[in-house]
Every structure is written in C-alpha cells, then in structure tokens.
Write a protein that holds these residues in place. Structure first.
Motif: not given
Length: 406
Positions: A241, A249, A254, A319, A321, A326, A328
């Motif tokens: 990312l 973030i 994730l 994306a 998040v 998340l 995308y």
C-alpha cells in the motif's frame, strides 16, 4: 525512420507524434515550435539519436541503491510538451524551474521567453547541475542561470517570477514558492496525493492557487519531502500500500483479512474499452473519499484458486482502506456488440470490505456517467480556513491545504 535518419528528421517525427496525441486543451503552437527548434540529443549526448528522439524518459543519474528509482532523468518528451503548454509562457517572462535535469527543459523555456525573458533552474545534485550548465553553454543558452541548491528554497534573489515549474514529484508545496510567484503568475507541478501524481497547472491568486488544468504524469519524487508512506500487507511482500501521512492506514492490520481471502465482489454496469484510461476514477475517489490510497499486487498473489482477485492494474490501482478492511478496483472481460470490453467493479476484504466495495462502486458509476469531468483543486497556505468541508475533500500537508472538489 531509418538508422541513417538525421537529427532534425527524427525530432520532427517525434514532435508530429506528440502533437497528434496531445491531451485536449493542452496544445500550444509556440511549444511545438520550440521543440522542433531545440535539439534534445545535444542534452543527452550519451544516448543514441534513436533514444534521444523516442518518446520516453532517459536516466541521466543512476541510484546506488539497485532497488530504488534513478536520481535524475530526462523527462518523457510528451510530458515536457503538455507541461509547457500548461505553463503558458509569454515573451519576457521570468521563470523558475525546480529540477534542472539535463538542461533541455530550461533551454525550451528560454527559447519561449525571447530576448527579454530569463530562466533560473535549480538542482539538488551538483553533478546534475554541472551537466545542465555545460549543455546549456554548448547549445547557445548560456544566459540560463543554473544553481545547485534544494529546489524547495527557490531563488529569492531573482524573484518575483511570472512562471514556476517543478520537474520533480512534489508532495508538499514549499512556502518559498508561494512567496516568489507573482500574483497572476502560473505554477505547474507534478503534485502527489493519495498515491497518484498529476501535473496541475495553477494560477496564483491573492490568497490561493487555483487549478486550470490537470494531466496524468509520473516523476521522480522531490528530495526532502517525506509525507508519503508505504508498507507491505503480507509476509510474502506481495501486496503493498501507498498512502499519505495524514491517513490512519496500517498495512499490518489488513494481514488477516487478506490471508483469509473472504471476498466481496461487486460488479457495476460501467464498461470500458481495452485502452481506455482509468485515471479519472482515482481522481474522483481522491476528491470524495478520505480512505483513498494506492495498492500494488504482484502476480503470485492473485494466481491459483485461493488467490486475491486481480486488481484492474496490478502495479497501480486505487484502493479504499479503513482499519482492517479494504476494497480496490477490478475488471473482467465482457462480450458486447462493439467488440471486446471490460466491466468495472470492486473487490472488498475484511469486516467492512463489502461497505468499502459499495462506496467504490458508487464512484465508478458516477465516473461512468461523465468520464471527462475533472476536479478543481485549490491550494492554500497551511492553516488557512477554507469554509464548509462539503465544498471539497480537504487534505492537509505541512505547508499546504488542498481542497479537491467536483
């Protein structure tokens, strides 16, 4: 063109191609004239004539880190063309450039300013500045000022400037540039936010910069600006990312959501042609959803029966998040009467993955209804009150407050 072609034939062929493909609204007959007149190959003497007049960037200073980007490049010629068109140089203008590169861009600008104008170009690297100085002297542009310094400092000793251009990716907008650009002047810079880069043509007003044009581009980042973040989600380093410092973030949060690969796949009725650009989707997301960032996924992550869904562009997709979830952009081929097309959708992962996929899908449909609409971007000095947040997405950086709106 054959290997026996002479430089001016190659140059004119390149400019013909650039003019034919120039983005709507970003053509300037004087820039075309300058690019036909100024020999690019003289600024990159180690490159072959064919490479000098190919529409591609040329590295002029390698990075000692083999995994990092080059330290300096000669910009891709079509990008040079449209950025100078955005700048709108007039005879007699006083111009500042951050990022001297080979000196070619400064030579074009000096040609455009005419006898009464002046150009000052800056570069952080002493050897790059020395190369630019030598090439400018050798090609008849010896009166261009070349200074070795951090471009963020500008050159106040020659201000105020009618035009200011950056040929490096700018994440934050240095306060010195505000001070050195005259009210009514124009600034063009490859601005970076939410994982994307756009060449933004600004006009300086009394209290702000207001965008007049936007174009897709890619540039090496400006040294000394560290507001962009990046990190791998998975232990295998297949999913990465890119986000901004103001965004909460945390890629590692994730990991479980992606490892379990519980997918929420939503398809829209938005269909695109094989070569149709998707840049406007990312722009729209960045203006309307604060969770927007960039994802890159290596092929190993979406092959096999248990892999992730392939992103629309694995190396460069938008994306959303939030926390441990998340979504995308994805696409799939469809058969329609007009030929092969692709349907757009969103893949979501994690507890809030479905909701994020729905949010992304809403913006896909809005983009599908008007694919040419561009946002307005206003830039204010940091801390400036900007009224109702519903007027646009506010992105605060150390020296600038951006307001992006449709």
């Amino acid at each position: 063109m054959t290997k026996h072609s002479i430089p001016h034939e190659l140059r004119n062929h390149l400019v013909d191609q650039i003019v034919k493909a120039s983005p709507p609204g970003l053509y300037d007959t004087r820039v075309e004239e300058a690019m036909r007149a100024v020999p690019r190959h003289d600024f990159i003497p180690r490159a072959s004539l064919e490479l000098a007049y190919a529409n591609q960037a040329v590295t002029i200073k390698d990075n000692p880190d083999p995994d990092a980007l080059p330290l300096s490049c000669a910009s891709q010629p079509d990008v040079v063309f449209f950025m100078l068109a955005q700048l709108g140089i007039q005879p007699g203008d006083n111009i500042l450039e951050a990022g001297a590169g080979t000196g070619y861009n400064a030579a074009l600008m000096r040609y455009l300013t005419g006898p009464a104008g002046s150009v000052t170009t800056l570069d952080y690297h002493e050897d790059v500045a020395a190369h630019a100085r030598q090439r400018l002297d050798a090609t008849g542009f010896g009166d261009v000022r070349v200074l070795t310094r951090d471009g963020a400092l500008g050159a106040p000793e020659y201000a105020p400037y009618d035009r200011l251009i950056a040929t490096v990716g700018v994440w934050d907008l240095p306060a010195s540039w505000w001070e050195q650009l005259a009210v009514g002047g124009r600034m063009v810079l490859p601005l970076r936010w939410r994982g994307l880069t756009r060449s933004v043509g600004f006009v300086r007003e009394t209290d702000r910069l207001r965008s007049e044009s936007l174009a897709t581009c890619g540039f090496l980042p400006m040294i000394g600006q560290d507001g962009e973040r990046e990190g791998y989600v998975d232990e295998s380093r297949l999913v990465k990312l890119y986000w901004d410092a103001d965004q909460p973030i945390h890629p590692l949060s994730l990991r479980r959501s992606l490892a379990e690969a519980e997918e929420h796949l939503l398809w829209t009725d938005v269909v695109v042609a094989p070569e149709e650009p998707l840049d406007g989707i990312w722009l729209r997301l960045s203006a309307l959803d604060p969770a927007t960032c960039r994802i890159t996924v290596r092929p190993e992550a979406f092959t096999g029966t248990a892999g992730l869904h392939r992103p629309a562009v694995p190396a460069l997709s938008p994306a959303l998040v939030e926390g441990d979830s998340l979504a995308y952009l994805v696409l799939e081929p469809v058969d329609v009467r007009s030929g092969k097309r692709y349907r757009l959708g969103a893949a979501g992962y994690g507890p809030a993955g479905q909701g994020l996929a729905e949010r992304l899908s809403v913006q896909l449909r809005a983009w599908g209804n008007d694919r040419t609409l561009l946002p307005s971007i206003a830039a204010y000095p940091s801390g400036t009150p900007t009224g109702n947040p519903t007027d646009g997405q506010i992105i605060d950086k150390p020296s600038v407050r951006l307001v992006i709106a449709y």
